[in-house]
Every structure is written in structure tokens, then in C-alpha cells.
Design an enzyme around this catalytic site. Sequence first.
Site, PDB file in Angstrom:
ATOM      1  N   GLY A  47       8.025   0.171  -4.620  1.00  0.00           N
ATOM      2  CA  GLY A  47       8.248   0.837  -3.342  1.00  0.00           C
ATOM      3  C   GLY A  47       9.350   1.874  -3.372  1.00  0.00           C
ATOM      4  N   ALA A  48      10.072   1.967  -4.498  1.00  0.00           N
ATOM      5  CA  ALA A  48      11.151   2.959  -4.578  1.00  0.00           C
ATOM      6  C   ALA A  48      10.620   4.379  -4.450  1.00  0.00           C
ATOM      7  CB  ALA A  48      11.914   2.793  -5.887  1.00  0.00           C
ATOM      8  N   GLY A  49       9.500   4.645  -5.134  1.00  0.00           N
ATOM      9  CA  GLY A  49       8.923   5.986  -5.063  1.00  0.00           C
ATOM     10  C   GLY A  49       8.409   6.321  -3.675  1.00  0.00           C
ATOM     11  N   ASP A  50       7.889   5.319  -2.972  1.00  0.00           N
ATOM     12  CA  ASP A  50       7.424   5.553  -1.605  1.00  0.00           C
ATOM     13  C   ASP A  50       8.609   5.850  -0.688  1.00  0.00           C
ATOM     14  OD1 ASP A  50       4.890   4.899  -2.590  1.00  0.00           O
ATOM     15  OD2 ASP A  50       5.142   2.787  -2.077  1.00  0.00           O
ATOM     16  N   GLY A  92       0.845  -1.190   0.000  1.00  0.00           N
ATOM     17  CA  GLY A  92       0.000   0.000   0.000  1.00  0.00           C
ATOM     18  C   GLY A  92       0.876   1.233   0.000  1.00  0.00           C
ATOM     19  N   GLY A 102      18.556  10.366 -11.252  1.00  0.00           N
ATOM     20  CA  GLY A 102      18.412  11.075  -9.989  1.00  0.00           C
ATOM     21  C   GLY A 102      17.062  11.750  -9.880  1.00  0.00           C
ATOM     22  N   ARG A 115      -2.354   5.040 -11.138  1.00  0.00           N
ATOM     23  CA  ARG A 115      -2.935   3.704 -11.313  1.00  0.00           C
ATOM     24  C   ARG A 115      -4.040   3.827 -12.368  1.00  0.00           C
ATOM     25  NH1 ARG A 115       0.875   3.163  -8.469  1.00  0.00           N
ATOM     26  NH2 ARG A 115       1.130   1.810  -6.633  1.00  0.00           N
ATOM     27  N   ASN A 118       3.148   2.430   3.055  1.00  0.00           N
ATOM     28  CA  ASN A 118       4.611   2.383   2.988  1.00  0.00           C
ATOM     29  C   ASN A 118       5.223   3.677   3.514  1.00  0.00           C
ATOM     30  OD1 ASN A 118       4.527  -0.147   1.766  1.00  0.00           O
ATOM     31  ND2 ASN A 118       4.646   0.691  -0.306  1.00  0.00           N
ATOM     32  N   ARG A 162      -8.742  -6.388  -5.501  1.00  0.00           N
ATOM     33  CA  ARG A 162      -9.146  -5.311  -4.595  1.00  0.00           C
ATOM     34  C   ARG A 162     -10.520  -4.732  -4.923  1.00  0.00           C
ATOM     35  NH1 ARG A 162      -4.570  -1.024  -6.343  1.00  0.00           N
ATOM     36  NH2 ARG A 162      -4.900  -0.294  -4.193  1.00  0.00           N
TER      37      ARG A 162
END
Length: 332
Positions: A260-263, A37, A235, A172, A41, A110
Site C-alpha cells: 500500500g505504500a505505492g498507493d 485493491g 525517495g 502484477r 486504496n 481472484r
Amino acid sequence: MKPTLDVITYGEAMAMFVAAETGALADVSRFTRRIAGADLNVAIGLSRLGFKVGWMSRVGDDSFGQYVRDTLAKEGVDGGCVTTDKRYPTGFQLKSKNDDGSDPTVEYFRKGSAASHLSVEDYVPDYVLPARHLHLTGVAPALSPTSCELAFHLAKEMRAAGKTISFDPNLRPTLWPSREAMVASLNALAAHADWVLPGIGEGEILTGHTKPEDIAGFYLDRGARGVIIKLGAKGAYFRTADDAGVIASQPVAKVVDTVGAGDGFAVGVVSALLEGRALPEAVARGNRIGALAIQVIGDSEGLPTRAELDALERGNLFATTDTERKVSETLH
């Protein structure tokens, strides 16, 4: 007695089953359960750094819902505004395992979930308004028209109360009725934010511009104080009314899981800004935590504790230097 929070956020958490072996999901026989989520996160990441964080949502009266609540307790995230909805289930997802660093396949289950029924009725002023900061993503507004209404209500209430807001579009497209509806809604929501954090591809979709400085200008013209654009391996670009530049990415020996990198990036930026750090420092921390996040399996498993982050920063690892920062024109 309700806690006074540093940060409030809201959205949907799901049980996530990560493949224990590579290959098509249909062929995988073993999975490991984790939590997923975007907004959760960020809540977990900020909590690990010592912030008091509240996460609002609805979960089903089922084992997945209990798993979400247990995770909140374990991570120190306040769930005082998490409702157990006996009518609808907690969502879940399947995620593939890739060994080549590419984005994994994710399948969501979902539709009709408890969280998709979030609405303005879930808003509790005495819980939300004392918080210093609101973090929003573009995922929760995509869940349903009532959840989208809640996002705008939260943004307007926190803005009226003089609090700061960050917004990560986290697109999304499949959850929206159309691309046009997604663009219109998320740009309108971004207009309430102090800090807007799109990826370069997201910025192109939302604004129609291809250059980072033009994407940033689009949101600055609509009231943002600062715009930070994730450029992947290049970067991140930042721009305010007075300053602009690029902070180089952090070297990573092996990419394990890109989800999850962006979170993680948002955790770094928001935490630093709430500590009063300058925007270039905040972007450098965003790059730093984003780099940590992609070196482990799981959406939040790579997010550091405060002690771990302090050790990195004291050791000057991944520190911002003059050579890392470049003016925006060097991109073109």
C-alpha cells in the site's frame, strides 16, 4: 442525479485476511479482515482528503461484495457504477504478518471473479466524463482482456474530453499471459497519461533502462507531462521537460507493512497536482503519505484525513527543503 466527480478510477476490490501472527500462512489460525485493491486504496485516500471520487467495478452477490459496498459508503467513495454480478464471486486474499519490515506473502483467490469480467459495457459516459481526472493502475488491465479494453477506452475518452490522467503501473506479472504482453500493454496505456508513476524496478522492466532519468525520458518521449519514479529508501525522482530532481524519503522509525505504500504515494502526488501544486511539492507529499502508509497494518489504514495532512504540512513536518532536493546526477 449522478454526482460530479473530481476523480474516477476502476478496478477490483477484495476482502483481505491479514494474519494476526507471524509465520507461514499455512500455520496461521487467526486473521483480521480488511479491504484491498490498489485503485480502491487510491480512491479511499483521495476521498479522505476531501475529493469527490467515483470507483467503478463489479462485485459478487455475496458477503464479500457487500463488505466492499459497505466500505465505499464508510469512506465516502461513490459506488454508482459498481455492479453486482450474480454469476461470479468477489475475490479475496490472504496476507502474512512480518515483524522485520520485509514484504509480506500474499496469496490471491481472484480467478474468475466478478471484477475480472469488467468490460467496456461497464462504461457510463455521463458518470465518467464530467470528472476532472482519471487514475489508472496496471492491476485492473491485467485482470482480463475485457478489463484491459475498458482501461484503454476510459483513457481515450478522458483524453478526448481534455481531462488529466495519472497512471501507476503496479505490475502484477502473474496475471498477464506473458511478460511481453504486460510490457506492451502497460506502455501503450502509459502513453495516454499526463503523469506516470512507476517504481524503479517497474521502470526497468517496462523500459529496459536502469537509470531514473532514462526511464523518465522514455515516457516523456511518449507524451507524459511528468514522470515520478519511486526509489524506495532513496525517495523519489521526478522529471518534466523543464525540470528534474530527487525528493528525499521520509524517515520512518519502524516499517510495519509495506503493501500500500505505492498507493499512498499516488494519493499524495495526485492530490497535490489536482490542487495546482508544483511537481516537487507533489512528490514530497507522495513521500509523506507513503511513509505514513507503511507504519500501520493494512493497505489503506495509514492514509490520512485532510485534517491530519494539513496538521503535518502546517507543522512543516516532512516539508520539502533545498537540502532534500538534489539534481538527478547525484544518484549516479
